[in-house]
Design a protein around this motif. Structure first.
Motif, PDB file in Angstrom:
ATOM      1  N   UNK A 128      -0.161   7.223  12.020  1.00  0.00           N
ATOM      2  CA  UNK A 128       0.441   7.495  10.702  1.00  0.00           C
ATOM      3  C   UNK A 128      -0.489   8.381   9.879  1.00  0.00           C
ATOM      4  N   UNK A 129      -0.227   9.655   9.919  1.00  0.00           N
ATOM      5  CA  UNK A 129      -1.105  10.633   9.288  1.00  0.00           C
ATOM      6  C   UNK A 129      -0.982  10.624   7.767  1.00  0.00           C
ATOM      7  N   UNK A 130       0.243  10.445   7.270  1.00  0.00           N
ATOM      8  CA  UNK A 130       0.485  10.553   5.837  1.00  0.00           C
ATOM      9  C   UNK A 130       1.096   9.276   5.275  1.00  0.00           C
ATOM     10  N   UNK A 131       0.849   9.085   3.976  1.00  0.00           N
ATOM     11  CA  UNK A 131       1.463   7.975   3.272  1.00  0.00           C
ATOM     12  C   UNK A 131       1.759   8.383   1.834  1.00  0.00           C
ATOM     13  N   UNK A 132       2.779   7.749   1.263  1.00  0.00           N
ATOM     14  CA  UNK A 132       3.103   7.911  -0.149  1.00  0.00           C
ATOM     15  C   UNK A 132       2.223   6.943  -0.931  1.00  0.00           C
ATOM     16  N   UNK A 249       9.075  12.857  15.598  1.00  0.00           N
ATOM     17  CA  UNK A 249       8.049  12.519  16.578  1.00  0.00           C
ATOM     18  C   UNK A 249       7.037  11.543  15.987  1.00  0.00           C
ATOM     19  N   UNK A 250       6.590  11.806  14.746  1.00  0.00           N
ATOM     20  CA  UNK A 250       5.653  10.887  14.097  1.00  0.00           C
ATOM     21  C   UNK A 250       6.316   9.547  13.804  1.00  0.00           C
ATOM     22  N   UNK A 251       7.592   9.574  13.425  1.00  0.00           N
ATOM     23  CA  UNK A 251       8.304   8.333  13.156  1.00  0.00           C
ATOM     24  C   UNK A 251       8.393   7.474  14.420  1.00  0.00           C
ATOM     25  N   UNK A 252       8.726   8.105  15.534  1.00  0.00           N
ATOM     26  CA  UNK A 252       8.824   7.369  16.791  1.00  0.00           C
ATOM     27  C   UNK A 252       7.471   6.803  17.201  1.00  0.00           C
ATOM     28  N   UNK A 253       6.416   7.597  17.053  1.00  0.00           N
ATOM     29  CA  UNK A 253       5.075   7.132  17.417  1.00  0.00           C
ATOM     30  C   UNK A 253       4.670   5.924  16.573  1.00  0.00           C
ATOM     31  N   UNK A 254       4.995   5.972  15.286  1.00  0.00           N
ATOM     32  CA  UNK A 254       4.655   4.857  14.403  1.00  0.00           C
ATOM     33  C   UNK A 254       5.442   3.599  14.757  1.00  0.00           C
ATOM     34  N   UNK A 256       6.848   2.893  17.653  1.00  0.00           N
ATOM     35  CA  UNK A 256       6.412   2.423  18.968  1.00  0.00           C
ATOM     36  C   UNK A 256       5.091   1.663  18.882  1.00  0.00           C
ATOM     37  N   UNK A 257       4.259   2.035  17.906  1.00  0.00           N
ATOM     38  CA  UNK A 257       2.972   1.359  17.726  1.00  0.00           C
ATOM     39  C   UNK A 257       3.100   0.083  16.899  1.00  0.00           C
ATOM     40  N   UNK A 258       4.318  -0.221  16.442  1.00  0.00           N
ATOM     41  CA  UNK A 258       4.552  -1.467  15.728  1.00  0.00           C
ATOM     42  C   UNK A 258       4.416  -1.405  14.223  1.00  0.00           C
ATOM     43  N   UNK A 259       4.374  -0.207  13.651  1.00  0.00           N
ATOM     44  CA  UNK A 259       4.239  -0.081  12.204  1.00  0.00           C
ATOM     45  C   UNK A 259       5.598  -0.228  11.517  1.00  0.00           C
ATOM     46  N   UNK A 260       5.615  -0.927  10.395  1.00  0.00           N
ATOM     47  CA  UNK A 260       6.819  -1.110   9.594  1.00  0.00           C
ATOM     48  C   UNK A 260       6.830  -0.024   8.520  1.00  0.00           C
ATOM     49  N   UNK A 261       7.711   0.944   8.660  1.00  0.00           N
ATOM     50  CA  UNK A 261       7.723   2.085   7.746  1.00  0.00           C
ATOM     51  C   UNK A 261       8.322   1.745   6.384  1.00  0.00           C
ATOM     52  N   UNK A 262       8.978   0.610   6.262  1.00  0.00           N
ATOM     53  CA  UNK A 262       9.550   0.193   4.978  1.00  0.00           C
ATOM     54  C   UNK A 262       8.601  -0.699   4.176  1.00  0.00           C
ATOM     55  N   UNK A 263       7.548  -1.133   4.804  1.00  0.00           N
ATOM     56  CA  UNK A 263       6.626  -2.058   4.149  1.00  0.00           C
ATOM     57  C   UNK A 263       5.823  -1.360   3.055  1.00  0.00           C
ATOM     58  N   UNK A 264       5.707  -2.022   1.913  1.00  0.00           N
ATOM     59  CA  UNK A 264       4.847  -1.544   0.844  1.00  0.00           C
ATOM     60  C   UNK A 264       3.454  -2.127   1.055  1.00  0.00           C
ATOM     61  N   UNK A 265       2.492  -1.256   1.279  1.00  0.00           N
ATOM     62  CA  UNK A 265       1.111  -1.662   1.526  1.00  0.00           C
ATOM     63  C   UNK A 265       0.373  -1.801   0.201  1.00  0.00           C
ATOM     64  N   UNK A 266      -0.251  -2.937  -0.009  1.00  0.00           N
ATOM     65  CA  UNK A 266      -1.000  -3.184  -1.242  1.00  0.00           C
ATOM     66  C   UNK A 266      -2.481  -2.856  -1.027  1.00  0.00           C
ATOM     67  N   UNK A 267      -3.229  -2.974  -2.098  1.00  0.00           N
ATOM     68  CA  UNK A 267      -4.673  -2.756  -2.021  1.00  0.00           C
ATOM     69  C   UNK A 267      -5.289  -3.673  -0.977  1.00  0.00           C
ATOM     70  N   UNK A 268      -4.878  -4.946  -0.981  1.00  0.00           N
ATOM     71  CA  UNK A 268      -5.438  -5.910  -0.033  1.00  0.00           C
ATOM     72  C   UNK A 268      -4.976  -5.660   1.393  1.00  0.00           C
ATOM     73  N   UNK A 269      -3.818  -5.044   1.570  1.00  0.00           N
ATOM     74  CA  UNK A 269      -3.383  -4.673   2.917  1.00  0.00           C
ATOM     75  C   UNK A 269      -4.247  -3.544   3.471  1.00  0.00           C
TER      76      UNK A 269
END
Length: 356
Positions: A128-132, A249-254, A256-269
């Motif tokens: 996951x190269x980029x994040x909002x 391609x990046x979406x599929x890689x993420x 496949x690696x088990x990342x939840x693209x809808x999850x909001x990541x907090x400071x503690x995450x």
């Protein structure tokens, strides 16, 4: 003959000063390239200097957030072991230059940064190269919501500060992908502060009191998001993020690696635990730090170092004498620098940064 048991240690106050030495070295080495149009040469100089100084620090660190895998730039690579050894390993997040393009073009807000936390506590971006990202200081902690419209966040910040939306300033990465967000901010009346690069510095600026910036928004590098989270944990601020695949391609890689693209990541995450160190040294002048200044017999630097456990924030102004640097590193300007001709000639580069 029995072996001596390994001593288990935790970071202490001395580590903070050791980290500042690494960012100072990177800043001093790369500052010679300010405005010279060669961001790779600047980056390589910073990397070499930071690595050399890190390997004199009495701890064992493993790089978990590095810049090289994203863009094949000169790197402190993921999995690299840093430090002189001894004690429990720690996660290390590095960005020898936050804003290589700023250095190359002689623009403001470039700095060298590093963060350290206990082992296995930093978020692994994987593919996951980029994040909002949405970042704020302590007054906005618990108030912001990256899942809500940006206008709502502006109004909430204005309310908690007893201000009007027209008095809120939002730092936004100056990219075409943010055109719609910028339009919304202007419509709600917020002041927009566009930044070319360096969203780690931007996040800290939003979290620091007295900078005139209230929020940071932008879709940028995930590694920088983790580093910013370390800084904001020390400052008592907050960052929220969502992973942002740029194509299928990046979406599929993420996925496949088990990342939840809808999850909001907090400071503690992004950075767990409560014993995080962060250090940064200015390379060019910026809203947060003064850049490297040269004198006849040396240079001056300005740095900030923070620790989340104590909440201590220190600003360190240092004078560096060329004679002492020569004694320590073998050259006048720092590691890998020649006294008359700049960076050592003929060094092989590893591609270029893609700061889009």
């Amino acid at each position: 003959m029995p072996t001596k048991p390994r001593v288990q240690v935790t970071p202490d106050h001395n580590l903070a000063l050791d980290l500042v030495r690494t960012t100072e070295a990177a800043a001093l080495a790369s500052a010679r390239w300010v405005g010279r149009g060669d961001k790779n040469a600047a980056d390589q100089s910073a990397v070499d200097a930071m690595r050399l100084l890190f390997n004199s620090v009495p701890f064992e660190g493993v790089v978990v957030i590095g810049e090289g895998e994203k863009d094949e730039a000169p790197m402190l690579f993921n999995g690299e072991t840093l430090g002189a050894g001894g004690g429990t390993p720690f996660d290390v997040a590095v960005d020898p230059i936050d804003g290589t393009r700023l250095v190359a073009n002689g623009e403001a807000n470039a700095m060298a940064v590093v963060a350290v936390a206990p082992k296995d506590t930093m978020f692994n971006p994987g593919p996951c190269v980029y994040m909002e990202k949405l970042a704020v200081g302590r007054e906005g902690r618990g108030i912001i919501d990256i899942g809500a419209p940006i206008e709502v966040n502006v109004r909430m910040m204005a309310k908690v500060r007893g201000m009007e939306p027209e008095e809120i300033t939002v730092a936004v990465l100056d990219r075409p992908r943010h055109a719609e967000t910028i339009a919304k901010l202007r419509k709600v009346g917020a002041r927009v502060y566009l930044i070319r690069d360096g969203d780690v510095a931007g996040a800290i600026t939003a979290a620091q009191r007295g900078t005139g910036v209230d929020l940071l928004y932008g879709i940028g590098g995930t590694p920088e998001g983790v580093i910013a989270a370390a800084a904001l944990k020390c400052l008592g601020g907050e960052i929220q993020g969502r992973l942002y695949p740029r194509d299928e391609a990046e979406k599929k890689a993420a996925l496949d690696a088990g990342y939840d693209l809808d999850r909001i990541l907090t400071t503690d995450d992004l950075v767990q635990g409560d014993d995080v160190f962060f250090a940064a040294t200015g390379i060019t002048d910026g809203a947060l730090l003064e850049g490297v200044r040269y004198t006849r017999d040396g240079a001056t630097t300005e740095s900030i170092v923070m620790r989340s456990r104590s909440g201590t924030i220190r600003v360190i102004q240092a004078e560096h004498r060329w004679f002492k640097l020569t004694t320590l590193s073998g050259s006048r300007y720092g590691p890998d620098l020649d006294a008359h001709h700049g960076p050592a000639a003929g060094r092989q580069r590893r591609g270029h940064r893609s700061e889009d």
